[in-house]
Design a protein around this motif. Structure first.
Motif, PDB file in Angstrom:
ATOM      1  N   GLU A   1      31.697  -6.937 -31.933  1.00  6.56           N
ATOM      2  CA  GLU A   1      33.113  -6.698 -32.217  1.00  6.56           C
ATOM      3  C   GLU A   1      33.323  -6.395 -33.697  1.00  6.56           C
ATOM      4  O   GLU A   1      34.151  -5.561 -34.056  1.00  6.56           O
ATOM      5  N   ASP A   2      32.562  -7.069 -34.541  1.00 10.43           N
ATOM      6  CA  ASP A   2      32.650  -6.835 -35.981  1.00 10.43           C
ATOM      7  C   ASP A   2      32.137  -5.426 -36.328  1.00 10.43           C
ATOM      8  O   ASP A   2      32.723  -4.738 -37.161  1.00 10.43           O
TER       9      ASP A   2
ATOM     10  N   LYS B   1      34.832  -2.991 -35.291  1.00 11.60           N
ATOM     11  CA  LYS B   1      35.988  -3.047 -36.186  1.00 11.60           C
ATOM     12  C   LYS B   1      35.696  -2.364 -37.516  1.00 11.60           C
ATOM     13  O   LYS B   1      36.471  -1.529 -37.980  1.00 11.60           O
ATOM     14  N   GLN B   2      34.556  -2.701 -38.115  1.00 14.27           N
ATOM     15  CA  GLN B   2      34.226  -2.142 -39.421  1.00 14.27           C
ATOM     16  C   GLN B   2      33.903  -0.647 -39.349  1.00 14.27           C
ATOM     17  O   GLN B   2      34.159   0.091 -40.292  1.00 14.27           O
TER      18      GLN B   2
ATOM     19  N   GLN C   1      35.259   1.328 -37.179  1.00 17.80           N
ATOM     20  CA  GLN C   1      36.421   1.989 -36.577  1.00 17.80           C
ATOM     21  C   GLN C   1      35.952   2.837 -35.387  1.00 17.80           C
ATOM     22  O   GLN C   1      36.186   4.046 -35.309  1.00 17.80           O
TER      23      GLN C   1
ATOM     24  N   ASP D   1      35.073   2.507 -30.964  1.00 20.59           N
ATOM     25  CA  ASP D   1      35.400   1.685 -29.797  1.00 20.59           C
ATOM     26  C   ASP D   1      34.244   1.455 -28.828  1.00 20.59           C
ATOM     27  O   ASP D   1      34.428   0.862 -27.771  1.00 20.59           O
TER      28      ASP D   1
END
Length: 184
Positions: A110-111, A114-115, A117, A119
């Protein structure tokens, strides 16, 4: 639904929407067949008159996706190999390369997402990659994404502009089933 319409148009008109190579390339990108997609990429015409400058940019995009997917799958050593031996030698997008390098230190998938950008494999990342890559490919070789919708929008816009009495402040429903004509 539009995909089915495109296939029907292709069958009924006898005119292919894109070359067999472009179709195979599209499939390889969407299925994550990175080596084959890069091989096919060599055979697809680019928009610019200098494809040698665009090829590394497209390869960077493809290899970035490959790298991120390996990280998502927990294949950190393979991802590092891709980063060192496939992405870095391209000499493209140094800022993004530094961001990609830092992702190895992420504590969770998930990190990473997120970092970066991004999916993930199950998201729309491959479709987005295909859209990014298509920006470099000659549209006569590979049908651009959403081309049918663009043509429909253009047809509707043309009808409005051709109407002598059209009032842009009115919110009218336009259709391709009949020509648009405003009352006086």
């Amino acid at each position: 639904m539009l995909h089915e319409a495109a296939e029907t148009l292709q069958l009924e008109s006898g005119i292919p929407l894109e070359s067999e190579i472009a179709g195979s390339f599209r499939t390889c990108i969407l299925q994550g067949q990175w080596q084959t997609s890069e091989t096919l990429l060599q055979k697809i015409p680019f928009i610019s008159s200098n494809p040698e400058s665009d090829l590394p940019k497209v390869q960077f995009l493809i290899r970035q996706q490959k790298y991120l997917e390996l990280l998502e799958q927990g294949e950190t050593m393979q991802a590092l190999h891709v980063l060192r031996s496939e992405i870095t030698p391209l000499g493209q997008n140094t800022e993004r390369l530094h961001q990609l390098t830092g992702l190895v230190l992420c504590s969770s998938v998930e990190d990473v997402k997120k970092q970066a950008q991004w999916d993930g494999i199950e998201g729309t990342s491959r479709e987005l990659l295909l859209e990014q890559v298509q920006a470099y490919i000659d549209p006569s070789a590979m049908l651009p994404n959403q081309r049918l919708m663009i043509l429909v929008d253009q047809a509707l816009e043309w009808q409005k502009r051709a109407c002598l009495y059209h009032n842009p402040s009115q919110d009218l429903e336009l259709s391709l089933f009949s020509d648009h004509i405003c009352d006086k």
